[in-house]
Design a protein around this motif. Structure first.
Motif, PDB file in Angstrom:
ATOM      1  N   ALA A 136       0.495  -1.059   0.300  1.00 23.80           N
ATOM      2  CA  ALA A 136       0.454   0.189  -0.298  1.00 23.80           C
ATOM      3  C   ALA A 136       0.137   1.075   0.051  1.00 23.80           C
ATOM      4  CB  ALA A 136      -0.921   0.398   1.317  1.00 23.80           C
ATOM      5  N   GLY A 137       2.247   1.452   0.639  1.00 27.85           N
ATOM      6  CA  GLY A 137       3.059   2.106   1.035  1.00 27.85           C
ATOM      7  C   GLY A 137       3.777   2.474  -0.616  1.00 27.85           C
ATOM      8  N   PHE A 179      12.745  12.940   0.382  1.00 26.91           N
ATOM      9  CA  PHE A 179      11.958  13.112   1.988  1.00 26.91           C
ATOM     10  C   PHE A 179      11.588  10.749   1.961  1.00 26.91           C
ATOM     11  CE2 PHE A 179       7.985  10.957   3.887  1.00 26.91           C
ATOM     12  CZ  PHE A 179       8.348  11.504   4.902  1.00 26.91           C
ATOM     13  N   PHE A 180      11.221  10.410   0.611  1.00 24.06           N
ATOM     14  CA  PHE A 180      10.661   9.023   1.012  1.00 24.06           C
ATOM     15  C   PHE A 180      12.281   7.949   1.172  1.00 24.06           C
ATOM     16  CE2 PHE A 180       7.061   9.967  -1.330  1.00 24.06           C
ATOM     17  CZ  PHE A 180       5.748   9.669  -0.720  1.00 24.06           C
ATOM     18  N   ALA A 181      12.922   8.728   0.244  1.00 22.62           N
ATOM     19  CA  ALA A 181      14.249   8.300   0.268  1.00 22.62           C
ATOM     20  C   ALA A 181      14.566   7.996   1.888  1.00 22.62           C
ATOM     21  CB  ALA A 181      15.511   7.837  -1.210  1.00 22.62           C
ATOM     22  N   ALA A 230       8.688  -0.626   7.461  1.00 21.67           N
ATOM     23  CA  ALA A 230       7.971  -0.620   5.988  1.00 21.67           C
ATOM     24  C   ALA A 230       6.562   0.623   6.382  1.00 21.67           C
ATOM     25  CB  ALA A 230       7.351  -1.861   4.992  1.00 21.67           C
ATOM     26  N   ARG A 231       6.499   1.542   5.825  1.00 25.35           N
ATOM     27  CA  ARG A 231       5.775   2.381   6.025  1.00 25.35           C
ATOM     28  C   ARG A 231       4.656   1.692   5.266  1.00 25.35           C
ATOM     29  NH1 ARG A 231       7.484   6.520   8.671  1.00 25.35           N
ATOM     30  NH2 ARG A 231       9.936   6.927   9.422  1.00 25.35           N
ATOM     31  N   VAL A 273       2.702   7.276   4.223  1.00 26.07           N
ATOM     32  CA  VAL A 273       2.727   8.307   3.349  1.00 26.07           C
ATOM     33  C   VAL A 273       1.978   9.551   3.304  1.00 26.07           C
ATOM     34  CG1 VAL A 273       3.412   8.040   1.065  1.00 26.07           C
ATOM     35  CG2 VAL A 273       4.391   6.062   2.133  1.00 26.07           C
ATOM     36  N   LEU A 274       0.533   9.495   3.610  1.00 22.79           N
ATOM     37  CA  LEU A 274      -0.344   9.804   2.909  1.00 22.79           C
ATOM     38  C   LEU A 274       0.019  10.961   4.323  1.00 22.79           C
ATOM     39  CD1 LEU A 274      -3.687   8.312   2.053  1.00 22.79           C
ATOM     40  CD2 LEU A 274      -1.724   9.659   0.768  1.00 22.79           C
TER      41      LEU A 274
END
Length: 448
Positions: free
Chosen positions: A228-229, A255-257, A282-283, A288-289
């Protein structure tokens, strides 16, 4: 052929009947929908009921899954014929959901790999979405069909890909019988994106998809994101590239990395003291949202202002700084918590009293320093990529990140757990960073 595949085949056929709207008009489509709903109400058992029923339908003795599915299509069709939503988006959305589901159910006969099933759904759903839009436009325009379809193919592909990703995400977090919610959500998203008038060519759309899918899969393979992430990240990345640009995407992906990798920092130690992220770091989509929702709203605002959809005469630069301020906050807060949590005893930000590791609102000086560095990283990338971001602008982004990080800690110490969840705190913190960044830019512009 298994029961789920047979049911999905019938639902896909019913989806094909959406072409009745461009072919015969809305009244013909409505008549077909009424016939299907009345038939579903009349059938309460027997082989046809077994063919169309979801497992939960047996408890009620009614084909409520089929009825709600058709009603969702009717609602979307009504929106299409009474608003600026095009009929092609309506048909494309219905095709997308129906045929994507059929492909996934068929693939389940051969594999149980979740990533493979998501990939099959997204690929076939996107192709079906493009086909539905193209056929609808061709039917409507008649002799000039080819001339009408070819120039709009890149936009159709963007809408279909975005819709397929959203559908896959919602299907992952909802129940199998929630396709009506999926259909309405996808249709509304595609309508919004179409109104923003994306202008990328075919090569640009393909490149954006390739980049976001590759990086999304890497995040999943490195176990920094759940499925989902991963889907959420790919969707947000695609929207950011197409509606903002690659510079915006680089800021977001930083940011994600970095944030994802920071969750792996001394993970075993975090597990021992009880502050590690679930699922091996694991996000998921909520995380994430919670951190990126404000950023994507800023991207949409930027695109809307460029398409003259925002009232007045908004300055697109404000949306750029709001975007950078929110990402700066997300980066700052993530590094602060992920790195600071493994050091000495944290102190509650409101009283400075020592608290247990993992306590909401607890901070360490190492974490605060890491947060400042995170904000500076986002500011440095923004300064390098955007001419609008001067040295003063970079300082504003750093300040916004630090203020947003502090707001996150204050909310954690006061409202988290009783009023707000973690994702709500993240959202409000990034919102505060975006607002501070935009207000500071306005202030300096006025003073200048």
């Amino acid at each position: 052929m298994t029961a789920p595949v047979r049911r999905a085949s019938v639902f896909a056929f019913i989806c094909t009947l959406a072409l009745a709207v461009p072919l015969g008009g809305p009244w013909v489509g409505a008549a077909i929908a009424v016939v299907v709903i009345l038939g579903a109400l009349a059938i309460t058992d027997g082989p046809i009921f077994d063919l169309l029923a979801y497992p939960s339908d047996y408890e009620d003795g009614r084909l409520y899954g089929l009825i709600t599915f058709v009603l969702a299509a009717v609602a979307l069709g009504l929106i299409a014929i009474t608003t600026s939503m095009s009929v092609s988006i309506f048909v494309g959305t219905v095709f997308l959901v129906g045929y994507g589901n059929l492909a996934e159910q068929a693939a389940r006969r051969r594999t149980g790999n979740d990533v493979a099933l998501v990939a099959v759904f997204c690929l076939v759903a996107a192709i079906a979405g493009i086909a539905g839009q193209a056929i609808s436009i061709s039917v409507t325009d008649g002799a000039g069909a080819v001339e009408s379809v070819i120039p709009t193919l890149p936009t159709m592909a963007f809408l279909a890909a975005s819709g397929a990703l959203l559908a896959a995400l919602l299907r992952d977090v909802l129940f199998s019988r929630d396709d009506p919610i999926v259909m309405l959500s996808v249709g509304l998203l595609c309508w919004l994106l179409a109104e923003l008038e994306p202008t990328h060519g075919a090569l640009g759309i393909v490149a954006a998809l390739a980049v976001t899918i590759a990086l999304g899969y890497i995040s999943y393979a490195l176990e920094t994101a759940s499925i989902a992430g991963m889907l959420t990240g790919i969707l947000l990345g695609l929207l950011t590239i197409v509606l903002g640009g690659y510079g915006w995407f680089v800021v977001l992906i930083s940011f994600f990395a970095i944030g994802g990798l920071s969750s792996k920092f001394r993970y075993e130690q975090k597990e021992t003291i009880g502050v590690a992220e679930d699922n091996n770091g694991a996000r998921g989509s909520g995380n994430v949202l919670g951190n990126a929702a404000v950023a994507i709203v800023a991207v949409l605002g930027y695109a809307a202002s460029s398409a003259t959809l925002v009232p007045g005469d908004p300055n697109p630069t404000l949306f750029l700084f709001a975007f950078a301020g929110s990402v700066s906050t997300a980066m700052s807060d993530t590094l602060s918590s992920e790195i600071g949590s493994v050091f000495e005893t944290p102190r509650l930000i409101t009283t400075l009293e020592p608290v247990e590791p993992g306590t909401d609102g607890g901070v360490t000086w190492q974490g605060e320093l890491a947060g400042i560095v995170g904000a500076a990283v986002v500011a440095g990338i923004s300064y390098a990529l955007f001419p609008e971001v001067t040295a003063v602008g970079a300082a504003i982004i750093v300040a916004a990140g630090i203020i947003g990080m502090t707001v996150d800690s204050l909310l954690g110490a006061t409202l988290e757990g009783s009023v707000l969840g973690n994702q709500g705190v993240n959202f409000l913190a990034t919102l505060s960073g975006a607002i501070v960044s935009a207000l500071l830019v306005l202030s300096f512009a006025v003073l200048g």
